[in-house]
Design a protein around this motif. Structure first.
Motif, PDB file in Angstrom:
ATOM      1  N   TRP A 348       0.733  -1.115   0.117  1.00 20.31           N
ATOM      2  CA  TRP A 348      -0.032  -0.007   0.083  1.00 20.31           C
ATOM      3  C   TRP A 348       0.579   1.662  -0.079  1.00 20.31           C
ATOM      4  O   TRP A 348       0.166   2.413  -0.256  1.00 20.31           O
ATOM      5  N   ASN A 350       3.676   2.662  -1.951  1.00 20.65           N
ATOM      6  CA  ASN A 350       3.474   3.476  -2.750  1.00 20.65           C
ATOM      7  C   ASN A 350       2.154   2.643  -4.138  1.00 20.65           C
ATOM      8  O   ASN A 350       2.759   2.138  -4.995  1.00 20.65           O
ATOM      9  N   LEU A 354       4.367   2.004  -7.404  1.00 18.87           N
ATOM     10  CA  LEU A 354       5.037   0.253  -8.459  1.00 18.87           C
ATOM     11  C   LEU A 354       4.623  -0.662  -8.766  1.00 18.87           C
ATOM     12  O   LEU A 354       5.026  -0.719  -9.558  1.00 18.87           O
ATOM     13  N   PRO A 373      -3.589  -5.669  -5.734  1.00 26.75           N
ATOM     14  CA  PRO A 373      -2.737  -5.176  -4.902  1.00 26.75           C
ATOM     15  C   PRO A 373      -3.332  -5.064  -3.963  1.00 26.75           C
ATOM     16  O   PRO A 373      -4.090  -5.369  -3.364  1.00 26.75           O
ATOM     17  N   GLY A 403      -8.611  -8.353  -3.242  1.00 24.62           N
ATOM     18  CA  GLY A 403      -8.088  -9.390  -2.156  1.00 24.62           C
ATOM     19  C   GLY A 403      -6.985  -9.195  -0.990  1.00 24.62           C
ATOM     20  O   GLY A 403      -6.168  -8.403  -0.903  1.00 24.62           O
ATOM     21  N   ARG A 409      -2.079 -16.160  -2.867  1.00 21.89           N
ATOM     22  CA  ARG A 409      -2.103 -17.331  -2.536  1.00 21.89           C
ATOM     23  C   ARG A 409      -1.976 -18.457  -3.355  1.00 21.89           C
ATOM     24  O   ARG A 409      -1.829 -19.035  -5.121  1.00 21.89           O
ATOM     25  N   ILE A 412      -0.616 -17.257  -7.279  1.00 25.08           N
ATOM     26  CA  ILE A 412       0.558 -17.842  -6.954  1.00 25.08           C
ATOM     27  C   ILE A 412       0.749 -18.820  -7.060  1.00 25.08           C
ATOM     28  O   ILE A 412       1.213 -19.866  -8.425  1.00 25.08           O
ATOM     29  N   SER A 425       6.286  -7.222   2.860  1.00 24.63           N
ATOM     30  CA  SER A 425       7.385  -6.900   4.164  1.00 24.63           C
ATOM     31  C   SER A 425       8.730  -8.526   3.449  1.00 24.63           C
ATOM     32  O   SER A 425       7.757  -9.334   2.455  1.00 24.63           O
ATOM     33  N   GLU A 431       7.511 -16.228   2.421  1.00 25.24           N
ATOM     34  CA  GLU A 431       6.251 -17.104   2.495  1.00 25.24           C
ATOM     35  C   GLU A 431       6.650 -17.334   0.311  1.00 25.24           C
ATOM     36  O   GLU A 431       5.812 -18.335  -0.258  1.00 25.24           O
ATOM     37  N   VAL A 432       5.924 -16.650  -0.256  1.00 28.32           N
ATOM     38  CA  VAL A 432       5.837 -16.142  -1.310  1.00 28.32           C
ATOM     39  C   VAL A 432       7.115 -16.663  -1.645  1.00 28.32           C
ATOM     40  O   VAL A 432       7.062 -17.829  -3.118  1.00 28.32           O
ATOM     41  N   GLU A 446      11.121  -7.848  -3.906  1.00 33.27           N
ATOM     42  CA  GLU A 446      11.313  -6.233  -3.242  1.00 33.27           C
ATOM     43  C   GLU A 446      10.974  -6.097  -1.858  1.00 33.27           C
ATOM     44  O   GLU A 446       9.767  -6.233  -1.755  1.00 33.27           O
ATOM     45  N   LEU A 447      12.151  -6.715  -0.629  1.00 33.45           N
ATOM     46  CA  LEU A 447      11.349  -7.049   0.421  1.00 33.45           C
ATOM     47  C   LEU A 447      11.420  -5.494   1.258  1.00 33.45           C
ATOM     48  O   LEU A 447      12.048  -4.647   1.283  1.00 33.45           O
ATOM     49  N   PHE A 582       9.128   0.065  10.396  1.00 35.32           N
ATOM     50  CA  PHE A 582       7.438   0.956   9.070  1.00 35.32           C
ATOM     51  C   PHE A 582       7.120   1.827  10.139  1.00 35.32           C
ATOM     52  O   PHE A 582       5.832   1.958   9.782  1.00 35.32           O
ATOM     53  N   LEU A 608      18.472  -3.566   2.439  1.00 30.27           N
ATOM     54  CA  LEU A 608      17.874  -2.686   1.671  1.00 30.27           C
ATOM     55  C   LEU A 608      18.347  -1.359   1.160  1.00 30.27           C
ATOM     56  O   LEU A 608      19.827  -1.378   0.442  1.00 30.27           O
TER      57      LEU A 608
HETATM   58  P1  NAD Z   1       2.408  -6.991   2.479  1.00 22.48           P
HETATM   59  O1  NAD Z   1       3.856  -7.519   2.921  1.00 22.48           O
HETATM   60  O2  NAD Z   1       1.818  -6.948   4.393  1.00 22.48           O
HETATM   61  O3  NAD Z   1       1.850  -6.992   1.834  1.00 22.48           O
HETATM   62  C1  NAD Z   1       2.349  -7.009   0.801  1.00 22.48           C
HETATM   63  C2  NAD Z   1       1.516  -7.525  -0.592  1.00 22.48           C
HETATM   64  O4  NAD Z   1       1.291  -8.936   0.006  1.00 22.48           O
HETATM   65  C3  NAD Z   1      -0.058  -6.867  -0.116  1.00 22.48           C
HETATM   66  O5  NAD Z   1      -0.987  -7.601  -1.612  1.00 22.48           O
HETATM   67  C4  NAD Z   1      -0.139  -8.494   0.590  1.00 22.48           C
HETATM   68  O6  NAD Z   1      -1.988  -8.554   0.324  1.00 22.48           O
HETATM   69  C5  NAD Z   1       0.271 -10.045  -0.359  1.00 22.48           C
HETATM   70  N1  NAD Z   1       0.246 -10.537   0.589  1.00 22.48           N
HETATM   71  C6  NAD Z   1       1.052 -10.031   2.398  1.00 22.48           C
HETATM   72  N2  NAD Z   1       1.184 -11.406   3.118  1.00 22.48           N
HETATM   73  C7  NAD Z   1       0.833 -12.738   1.605  1.00 22.48           C
HETATM   74  C8  NAD Z   1       1.281 -13.284   1.422  1.00 22.48           C
HETATM   75  N3  NAD Z   1       0.873 -15.046   2.601  1.00 22.48           N
HETATM   76  N4  NAD Z   1       1.506 -14.560   0.883  1.00 22.48           N
HETATM   77  C9  NAD Z   1       1.201 -13.773  -0.705  1.00 22.48           C
HETATM   78  N5  NAD Z   1       0.853 -12.532  -0.951  1.00 22.48           N
HETATM   79  C10 NAD Z   1       0.939 -11.982   0.530  1.00 22.48           C
HETATM   80  O7  NAD Z   1       3.392  -5.397   2.499  1.00 22.48           O
HETATM   81  P2  NAD Z   1       2.959  -3.961   3.204  1.00 22.48           P
HETATM   82  O8  NAD Z   1       1.978  -3.920   4.922  1.00 22.48           O
HETATM   83  O9  NAD Z   1       1.409  -3.834   2.533  1.00 22.48           O
HETATM   84  O10 NAD Z   1       4.042  -3.493   2.434  1.00 22.48           O
HETATM   85  C11 NAD Z   1       4.847  -2.382   3.848  1.00 22.48           C
HETATM   86  C12 NAD Z   1       6.248  -3.376   2.874  1.00 22.48           C
HETATM   87  O11 NAD Z   1       6.489  -3.709   2.272  1.00 22.48           O
HETATM   88  C13 NAD Z   1       7.123  -3.401   4.437  1.00 22.48           C
HETATM   89  O12 NAD Z   1       8.144  -4.121   4.706  1.00 22.48           O
HETATM   90  C14 NAD Z   1       7.833  -2.255   3.214  1.00 22.48           C
HETATM   91  O13 NAD Z   1       9.785  -2.313   3.501  1.00 22.48           O
HETATM   92  C15 NAD Z   1       7.653  -3.194   1.919  1.00 22.48           C
HETATM   93  N6  NAD Z   1       8.247  -2.521   0.210  1.00 22.48           N
HETATM   94  C16 NAD Z   1       9.609  -2.829  -0.029  1.00 22.48           C
HETATM   95  C17 NAD Z   1       9.477  -2.212  -0.865  1.00 22.48           C
HETATM   96  C18 NAD Z   1      11.161  -2.382  -2.008  1.00 22.48           C
HETATM   97  O14 NAD Z   1      11.176  -2.014  -2.659  1.00 22.48           O
HETATM   98  N7  NAD Z   1      11.766  -2.948  -1.295  1.00 22.48           N
HETATM   99  C19 NAD Z   1       9.483  -1.005  -1.321  1.00 22.48           C
HETATM  100  C20 NAD Z   1       7.749  -0.550  -0.591  1.00 22.48           C
HETATM  101  C21 NAD Z   1       7.484  -1.207   0.452  1.00 22.48           C
END
Ligand code: NAD
Length: 677
Positions: A348, A350, A354, A373, A403, A409, A412, A425, A431-432, A446-447, A582, A608
Motif C-alpha cells: 500500500w 506506494n 510500484l 493490489p 483480496g 496465494r 501464485i 514485507s 512465504e511467496v 522487493e522486501l 515501518f 536494502l
Molecule cells: P505486506 O507484505 O503485508 O503486503 C504486500 C502485498 O503482499 C499485499 O498485496 C498483500 O496482500 C500481499 N500478501 C500479504 N501476505 C501474503 C502472503 N502470505 N502471501 C502472498 N501475498 C501476501 O506489505 P505491506 O504492509 O503492504 O507493505 C509494507 C511492506 O512493503 C514493508 O515491509 C516495506 O518495506 C515493503 N516495501 C518494500 C519495498 C522495496 O522496494 N523493497 C517498497 C515498498 C514497500
C-alpha cells in the motif's frame, strides 16, 4: 440509500430525434421537474454529456458509419436545453462512448460524494441509459431508472432493455414514487457519514469488465487520517475469480505477444501520458487512502510516470534479439521471450508508482498480468487500471483481483502464472519464495529494509541531523528506504548530534496529509501504531531513553498518528533494532570505532539501503567494500532513487533481479537459444 442523480445525454442534438417517445416537450418538462425535485432534496447531481471532437475523435461507431456528426465540442448541439442546464456545484462529465463510466473520473466522484445508489434519467433508454445502468451495477451501485424521465426512439428495444435490466436488479420507478422513496428516507434519522456503511468495491476487473462483489468476504477500509470513517468494503476474491482472471490474461497475452514491439511500446507510452494527466486525481485518492503527505505523493506520481518512460527507453529490438555465433553455414541466435502471465503483488505504501512500473514493464515486454493490489488502496488501484483500459490496452491483458494473502496465494498457485513480482514485507517474501520455489516459478521480491545511516565526524553533521529528521520521519517512516537506524561515530558527538536531531524533529509539521506543509502524516492503521508503541514501551521498561515530542492536539484521537520517536540504549538483539518497524521511529546505535560502525550496519538480516556521511575517501571506500545492501548512498539520505539504477535489496530484503530501467528486461523476459542451419 445514499442516492445521486445521473442525467445522461440530455443535449440539444440528441433531442432532435423525430421518433422520440415521449415527444420532446413532454419529456423535457418531466426532466426539469425531476432535476428540480432532486435539487430541493439536496441530491448530488451529475450530468454526463456525449462530446465529439472537431477532428472526429469520440464519434460513436454507428454515427461514424452513417457520417452523422453530433454533439461537437463547443457547438450549440452539444449543449443541454434550458430545462437541464447544470447549476453551480453540479458536475458535468464528458464521455466519448455509450457509458458515462467511460470517463474515469465519474466513479471516483460518486464514491467521493458517498453515493451508493444511482438514479438515472436521460437519453436514450435502449442505448446510453442502458449502458450507464450496467456499468453502475458493475461498479457496485444500486440502480434506479426514472421511467418517465427517459426517452427512446426505438420502442421495442426500450421494452426489451427494461426487461433485461430488471432481471439484473435495476428498479424502474416513476418520478412520484421515486420522490416518495426519497422523502421517506429523509424522515429516517441519517446515519452520520463516518459510521455509514460505505460502498462495496468490485471484486475484480477481468477482461476489461468490473465484476461486482457476489457474497465473497469483505475487509473494511478505513481512512488513516479519520479512523472512524469507513471508506469502503474491499472484497476478497476467491479461487474461482482468480482463475477467471488468469485465464483472461493467458488468452489476451497469446495475441499481445505477437504485436510488434513498437506497438506495445507506443501503447504503454500512451498509458504513461494518461497517468501524467491524471496525476492529481490519483494523488487525491492515494492521500486519502494511505495518508501519504501531499508533497511526497506528488513525488510518487512523478516517479510513476518517469519509471514507465525510462523503462521504455531500454526496450528495443536490439535488446530483445541478437546473433550470438556464426559457424559454417549455421547461426545461433539468442532471443528474449515473454514469460506468459505475471502475478503482480503490491503493497500500500506506494499505491501508484510500484504497480504502474511493474505492469508497464511486464506488458511492454509481451506479458499478461494479474495484479493483486494491497487491500488498503482500492480506489487508487481502480483508477490506475481504468486509465490503462482507457488508452486501449486490450481488455484481459491486465486484470485486477482484490483480496488479501489468501487471494495472493491462490494466484501464485495457478499453473498459468509463470512468474511473480512481489513488493512487500520480508515475512510475506519468505512465504511467496517458498510457494514459488515449490513450483519452480520465477520470483522478483522487493522486501523490507532496516536501513542504517552511518554518521561520522568528517561531515557537516548538524545539517546531516536535520536531513535525517526529515528522511527518517517523513511519511511517518513508511517509505521502504527510510532511515531506521542511526549509527553514530564517534560516540562523543552523540549528545550534540541528538540535540540538533531532536530540535529538527520538533520542527517537523505533523498533521493533515492533504496540506502542502505536512511532513508527518498518520500511520496506515491503528493496529500498526499499537504494535510499534507497545515495542517502545517495552524498550522504555528495559531502560532505553525515548524522545517523543507531543503530537498536535486531537491528532492521536482522530487518526493513526504516532509521535516521531528517537530511542537509544536498546539491546542490539531487541526487536526494535532487528526488525523493520515501518513507523516514525529512529533507533540510535553509538559505535566504538569505524569497524564497529560497519559491523552494526550489517548486523541485521535486512540489506536494502545504507548511507554513510563522511568526506573521508578511505572511509567511503571501506563502507562500499563492506556494506551488505543493494543500494549504497554516500553523503545522501537513505531515501531517494534514480530510475535508471538497479533497485533491489540484498540478504532478506530481496530476491531475483532488481527493478527499473534496463534491469526490467532481466526479470520480465526469458532467454531462448535458436539454432539454424
Ligand atoms: P505486506 O507484505 O503485508 O503486503 C504486500 C502485498 O503482499 C499485499 O498485496 C498483500 O496482500 C500481499 N500478501 C500479504 N501476505 C501474503 C502472503 N502470505 N502471501 C502472498 N501475498 C501476501 O506489505 P505491506 O504492509 O503492504 O507493505 C509494507 C511492506 O512493503 C514493508 O515491509 C516495506 O518495506 C515493503 N516495501 C518494500 C519495498 C522495496 O522496494 N523493497 C517498497 C515498498 C514497500
Amino acid at each position: 440509500m445514499d442516492p445521486a442523480l445521473l442525467v445522461v445525454d440530455v443535449q440539444n442534438e440528441l433531442l432532435e430525434e423525430a421518433r422520440l417517445d415521449p415527444p420532446v416537450e413532454t419529456y423535457l418538462a418531466r426532466v426539469r421537474d425531476l432535476i428540480g425535485a432532486c435539487r430541493k432534496r439536496g441530491l448530488p447531481i451529475v450530468h454526463a454529456h456525449y462530446i465529439t471532437e472537431a477532428d472526429g475523435r469520440g464519434v460513436l461507431p454507428h454515427h461514424a458509419e452513417t457520417g452523422r456528426r453530433r454533439c461537437i465540442r463547443g457547438t450549440p448541439g452539444a449543449a443541454p436545453p434550458p430545462q437541464a442546464v447544470p447549476l453551480d456545484g453540479e458536475y458535468v462529465f464528458a464521455k466519448h462512448s455509450y457509458s458515462p463510466f467511460s470517463n474515469p473520473d465519474l466513479r471516483p466522484h460518486f464514491v467521493r460524494v458517498g453515493a451508493d445508489t444511482l438514479v438515472i434519467a436521460g437519453l436514450y433508454a435502449h442505448a446510453c441509459v442502458r449502458q450507464a445502468a450496467l456499468d453502475a451495477l458493475e461498479h457496485s451501485f444500486r440502480v434506479v431508472i426514472v421511467e418517465d424521465a427517459i426517452a427512446s426512439y426505438d420502442a421495442a428495444h426500450a421494452v426489451a432493455t427494461r426487461r433485461f435490466l430488471e432481471d439484473r436488479g435495476v428498479e424502474y420507478l416513476d418520478t412520484p414514487s421515486l420522490l416518495d422513496r426519497l422523502d421517506l428516507r429523509s424522515d429516517v434519522p441519517r446515519v452520520p457519514p463516518a459510521a455509514s456503511k460505505a460502498a462495496v468495491h468490485p471484486v475484480a476487473c477481468i477482461d476489461g469488465q468490473w465484476r461486482a462483489h457476489t457474497g465473497q468476504a469483505v475487509v473494511e477500509q478505513r481512512n488513516p487520517s479519520r479512523w472512524e470513517q469507513v471508506l469502503g468494503q474491499v472484497p476478497v476474491a476467491d479461487v474461482e475469480t482468480v482463475g477467471s482472471a488468469v485465464a483472461a490474461a493467458s488468452e489476451a497475452q497469446r495475441h499481445w505477444k505477437q504485436r510488434p514491439l513498437a506497438d506495445r511500446i507506443a501503447a504503454v507510452g500512451r498509458w504513461a501520458d494518461r497517468l501524467k494527466a491524471q496525476s492529481d486525481e490519483l494523488a487525491r485518492l492515494a492521500i486519502e487512502e494511505v495518508g501519504k503527505p501531499l508533497v511526497e505523493t506528488r513525488v510518487e506520481m512523478a516517479r510513476m510516470v518517469e519509471s514507465i518512460q525510462v523503462a521504455l527507453t531500454y526496450i528495443s529490438e536490439a535488446e530483445i534479439e541478437r546473433c550470438v555465433v556464426r559457424k559454417g553455414s549455421g547461426i545461433a541466435r539468442a532471443r528474449r521471450c515473454p514469460l506468459g502471465v505475471v502475478a503482480v503483488i503490491t503493497p500500500w505504501n506506494n499505491p501508484a508508482f510500484l504497480p504502474a512500473s511493474k505492469i508497464a514493464a511486464a506488458i511492454a515486454l509481451g506479458n499478461g498480468v494479474v495484479w493483486k493490489p494491497a487491500i488498503e488502496c482500492p480506489r487508487t488501484s481502480i483508477a490506475l487500471l481504468t486509465s490503462l483500459l482507457d488508452v486501449g490496452i486490450p481488455p484481459g491483458l491486465v486484470n485486477l483481483v482484490f483480496g488479501d494473502a489468501t487471494t495472493a496465494r491462490a494466484l501464485i498457485a495457478m499453473d498459468a502464472v509463470t512468474a511473480v513480482t512481489l513488493t512487500g514485507s520480508t515475512r510475506t517474501g519468505k512465504e511467496v519464495a517458498a510457494a514459488c520455489g515449490a513450483r519452480i516459478k520465477r520470483l522478483q521480491a522487493e522486501l523490507g529494509g532496516n536501513n542504517a545511516a552511518l554518521v561520522t565526524r568528517d561531515c557537516d553533521w548538524p545539517s546531516v541531523a536535520r536531513e535525517i529528521a526529515v528522511h527518517g520521519f517523513g511519511y511517518a517512516g513508511q517509505g521502504c528506504t527510510a532511515a531506521r537506524r542511526l549509527i553514530l561515530l564517534p560516540a562523543e558527538i552523540e549528545e550534540d548530534f541528538l540535540r540538533v536531531l531532536e530540535d529538527a524533529t520538533r520542527g517537523l509539521v505533523i498533521g493533515d496529509p492533504q496540506h502542502e506543509s505536512t511532513a508527518v502524516g498518520p500511520m496506515i492503521s491503528m493496529k500498526r501504531r499499537q504494535h510499534v508503541e507497545r515495542r517502545v514501551e517495552e524498550g522504555r521498561r528495559n531502560g532505553a531513553r525515548v524522545f517523543q515530542p507531543e503530537l498536535p492536539d486531537g491528532l492521536r484521537e482522530r487518526g493513526c498518528w504516532m509521535a516521531p520517536t528517537i530511542i537509544r540504549g536498546l539491546d542490539e538483539q531487541a526487536a526494535l533494532v532487528q526488525e523493520e518497524t515501518f513507523a516514525p521511529l529512529l533507533v540510535v546505535q553509538p559505535a566504538a570505532d569505524f569497524d564497529d560502525a560497519l559491523r552494526l550496519c550489517n548486523a541485521v538480516r535486512a540489506g536494502l539501503v545504507a548511507s554513510i556521511y563522511s568526506e573521508d575517501a578511505h572511509s567511503q571506500e571501506r563502507f562500499l567494500e563492506e556494506i551488505e545492501t543493494g543500494v549504497v548512498r554516500i553523503n545522501l539520505p537513505t531515501r531517494g532513487i534514480h530510475l535508471e539504477a538497479p533497485f533491489g535489496g540484498w540478504k532478506e530484503s530481496g530476491l531475483g533481479p532488481p527493478e527499473h530501467g534496463v534491469w526490467d528486461l532481466d526479470f520480465y523476459t526469458r532467454w531462448q537459444a535458436v539454432y539454424e542451419r
